[in-house]
Design a protein around this motif. Structure first.
Motif, mmCIF file in Angstrom:
data_model
loop_
_atom_site.group_PDB
_atom_site.id
_atom_site.type_symbol
_atom_site.label_atom_id
_atom_site.label_comp_id
_atom_site.label_asym_id
_atom_site.label_seq_id
_atom_site.Cartn_x
_atom_site.Cartn_y
_atom_site.Cartn_z
ATOM 1 N N HIS A 4 -1.007 -3.281 5.664
ATOM 2 C CA HIS A 4 -0.812 -2.868 4.276
ATOM 3 C C HIS A 4 -1.802 -1.748 3.941
ATOM 4 O O HIS A 4 -2.989 -1.871 4.234
ATOM 5 N N ARG A 5 -1.290 -0.714 3.288
ATOM 6 C CA ARG A 5 -2.158 0.334 2.714
ATOM 7 C C ARG A 5 -1.916 0.370 1.213
ATOM 8 O O ARG A 5 -0.778 0.514 0.765
ATOM 9 N N MET A 6 -2.986 0.261 0.450
ATOM 10 C CA MET A 6 -2.864 0.316 -1.003
ATOM 11 C C MET A 6 -3.234 1.707 -1.503
ATOM 12 O O MET A 6 -4.184 2.323 -1.018
ATOM 13 N N PHE A 7 -2.483 2.159 -2.505
ATOM 14 C CA PHE A 7 -2.760 3.430 -3.172
ATOM 15 C C PHE A 7 -2.905 3.150 -4.666
ATOM 16 O O PHE A 7 -1.909 3.106 -5.397
ATOM 17 N N PRO A 8 -4.133 2.895 -5.140
ATOM 18 C CA PRO A 8 -4.340 2.620 -6.566
ATOM 19 C C PRO A 8 -4.096 3.883 -7.395
ATOM 20 O O PRO A 8 -4.764 4.904 -7.199
ATOM 21 N N LEU A 9 -3.133 3.841 -8.304
ATOM 22 C CA LEU A 9 -2.749 5.008 -9.090
ATOM 23 C C LEU A 9 -3.223 4.931 -10.534
ATOM 24 O O LEU A 9 -3.313 5.959 -11.211
ATOM 25 N N ALA A 10 -3.477 3.735 -11.038
ATOM 26 C CA ALA A 10 -3.978 3.555 -12.402
ATOM 27 C C ALA A 10 -4.644 2.185 -12.450
ATOM 28 O O ALA A 10 -4.558 1.395 -11.500
ATOM 29 N N GLU A 11 -5.299 1.896 -13.566
ATOM 30 C CA GLU A 11 -5.968 0.604 -13.677
ATOM 31 C C GLU A 11 -4.984 -0.555 -13.647
ATOM 32 O O GLU A 11 -5.373 -1.696 -13.365
ATOM 33 N N ASP A 12 -3.709 -0.283 -13.887
ATOM 34 C CA ASP A 12 -2.708 -1.349 -13.884
ATOM 35 C C ASP A 12 -1.507 -1.020 -13.002
ATOM 36 O O ASP A 12 -0.415 -1.554 -13.198
ATOM 37 N N ARG A 13 -1.710 -0.164 -12.004
ATOM 38 C CA ARG A 13 -0.603 0.170 -11.108
ATOM 39 C C ARG A 13 -1.133 0.493 -9.718
ATOM 40 O O ARG A 13 -2.046 1.311 -9.555
ATOM 41 N N THR A 14 -0.539 -0.144 -8.704
ATOM 42 C CA THR A 14 -0.936 0.061 -7.319
ATOM 43 C C THR A 14 0.325 0.119 -6.452
ATOM 44 O O THR A 14 1.151 -0.794 -6.505
ATOM 45 N N VAL A 15 0.465 1.183 -5.681
ATOM 46 C CA VAL A 15 1.550 1.264 -4.713
ATOM 47 C C VAL A 15 1.036 0.732 -3.377
ATOM 48 O O VAL A 15 -0.051 1.106 -2.918
ATOM 49 N N VAL A 16 1.800 -0.174 -2.781
ATOM 50 C CA VAL A 16 1.427 -0.764 -1.495
ATOM 51 C C VAL A 16 2.490 -0.399 -0.474
ATOM 52 O O VAL A 16 3.681 -0.650 -0.679
ATOM 53 N N GLU A 17 2.061 0.202 0.617
ATOM 54 C CA GLU A 17 2.969 0.553 1.707
ATOM 55 C C GLU A 17 2.697 -0.397 2.858
ATOM 56 O O GLU A 17 1.577 -0.461 3.371
ATOM 57 N N CYS A 18 3.708 -1.158 3.259
ATOM 58 C CA CYS A 18 3.536 -2.192 4.283
ATOM 59 C C CYS A 18 4.359 -1.835 5.516
ATOM 60 O O CYS A 18 5.566 -1.597 5.417
ATOM 61 N N ASP A 19 3.704 -1.801 6.679
ATOM 62 C CA ASP A 19 4.352 -1.482 7.949
ATOM 63 C C ASP A 19 4.386 -2.701 8.858
ATOM 64 O O ASP A 19 3.372 -3.396 9.013
ATOM 65 N N TRP A 20 5.540 -2.942 9.477
ATOM 66 C CA TRP A 20 5.692 -3.956 10.523
ATOM 67 C C TRP A 20 5.754 -3.209 11.856
ATOM 68 O O TRP A 20 6.636 -2.366 12.080
ATOM 69 N N LEU A 21 4.843 -3.507 12.767
ATOM 70 C CA LEU A 21 4.690 -2.756 14.017
ATOM 71 C C LEU A 21 4.947 -3.664 15.218
ATOM 72 O O LEU A 21 4.396 -4.773 15.302
ATOM 73 N N TYR A 22 5.755 -3.163 16.144
ATOM 74 C CA TYR A 22 6.176 -3.950 17.306
ATOM 75 C C TYR A 22 5.979 -3.140 18.592
ATOM 76 O O TYR A 22 5.793 -1.914 18.562
ATOM 77 N N ALA A 23 6.097 -3.833 19.709
ATOM 78 C CA ALA A 23 6.094 -3.130 20.990
ATOM 79 C C ALA A 23 7.225 -2.103 20.990
ATOM 80 O O ALA A 23 8.319 -2.379 20.488
#
Length: 375
Positions: free
Chosen positions: A291-310
């Motif tokens: 998970h990578r979080m990108f805090p954009l405001a005090e009440d908003r956060t975009v989270v980008e989640c990657d599933w990684l496999y062989a």
């Protein structure tokens, strides 16, 4: 008159941060300056920039950062600002250019290493040093297959602050290196727009006091989580799969072959790592979730989640749905809880904060770390 209760901090209960830490725009501005713009930030998966000229823009604190792959194949990071009059150089989130980056305002043009190479009437200004007026560089390191950038003039030690987080959690660097994350392939990516402060998401990820309440699928796979102790509560500990569980899937059915370097004592276990300020790493025998979080405001956060496999698993076209669905449900359950909590942070009932029970006391170390950064 209504009184405001003060959060106790004795015996079993430990105080949290006060409510305004999650709602105050000024505190969020300080976090942008002293946390996100001062520490290493996981910006983009390296493989997303597959060939020279590919670029991605990422919001880090108050800055837009441009990451691109140069003609030599190296990743480069710059502030996404033209040196002429300050226009945003790349306005798209991602894209590809053939040879150069050109400002859409006055056509100042930069090569993929950031050097100024052309501009209208530039030949009539022989005193202009093209290197001095190149794009402002940002420090960049690659680890786990991702580009980590730091806006600080003097970045902190990557080994101590980033890799050190994994060592602190697992006991040694080899325990995470065995998953070969930098060689894995992206099987699935989901982006979540969470209407909550980034710290609520971090706190949620760090504890499992809530797991028995809102994560029925996860506790079926990891039954020890019903006791409320998160895997991160113990150094080096990985939560064991249930006896009847075959794999880290939504129904406990078999997943895929164990990643080749994963140790025997890491098999059938789940490990979670928080890398401050805004990265979660989840390790299971056959894949990695990041998970990578990108805090954009005090009440908003975009989270980008990657599933990684062989790579061979992804290339085979096999159905990943049951594998992805487990943590996708966990994410949705967690983010819904955070969004339910966010409005209460402004309540007079939470003015003095809340409390942490013993299984959550380790969150206090996160609060201490943050307040020291802001001090």
């Amino acid at each position: 008159m209504t009184t405001t209760p003060e959060a106790p901090s004795t015996g079993s209960l430990m105080s949290t941060l006060p409510g305004h830490f999650y709602t105050d725009p000024e505190i969020f501005r300080q976090e942008q300056e002293r946390v996100f713009e001062s520490l290493w930030f996981c910006a983009v998966r390296s493989a997303d920039l597959g060939k020279p000229g590919a670029f991605r823009t990422v919001q880090i604190g108050r800055e837009s950062v441009l990451i691109t792959r140069s003609r030599s194949g190296e990743l480069r990071a710059f502030l996404n600002i033209c040196r002429h009059r300050g226009a945003r150089l790349c306005t798209e989130e991602a894209g590809e250019v053939r040879r150069a980056l050109q400002c859409p305002y006055h056509a100042w043009t930069y090569d993929l290493d950031g050097k100024l190479v052309a501009a209208p009437n530039l030949t009539k200004m022989p005193d202009v040093d093209r290197a001095d007026y190149g794009l402002v560089k940002v420090a960049l390191r690659e680890w786990l297959g991702y580009a980590w950038v730091c806006l600080a003039d003097e970045p902190p030690s990557f080994e101590e602050t980033v890799i050190g987080s994994a060592v602190e959690r697992l006991g040694d660097a080899a325990s995470i290196e065995r998953y070969g994350t930098d060689g894995l392939a992206l099987g699935k990516r989901v982006t979540y727009d969470v209407r909550a402060n980034w710290k609520l998401i971090v706190e949620n990820f760090m504890e499992c006091y809530h797991c028995a309440t809102i994560h029925p699928e996860l506790t079926e796979v990891l039954p020890e989580f019903t006791d409320g102790f998160a895997a991160q509560y113990y150094v080096g500990h990985g939560a064991s799969f249930g006896d009847e569980v075959s794999g880290f899937t939504v129904d406990g059915s078999a997943g895929f072959d164990r990643l080749p370097e994963v140790a025997e004592d890491q098999d059938r276990r789940y490990y979670a790592i928080t890398i401050k300020p805004a990265v979660f790493v989840n390790l299971v025998p056959d894949h990695v979730i990041l998970h990578r979080m990108f805090p954009l405001a005090e009440d908003r956060t975009v989270v980008e989640c990657d599933w990684l496999y062989a790579p061979e698993v992804v290339a085979s076209g096999v159905d990943l749905a049951k594998s992805v669905e487990l943590f996708h449900r966990v994410n949705e359950q967690d983010f819904e809880a955070c969004e339910r909590t966010q409005p209460a942070m402004a309540s007079r009932a939470y003015r003095g904060g809340g409390v942490l029970v013993p299984t959550e006391h380790h969150i206090g170390l996160f609060h201490q770390w943050l307040t020291e950064r802001l001090a």
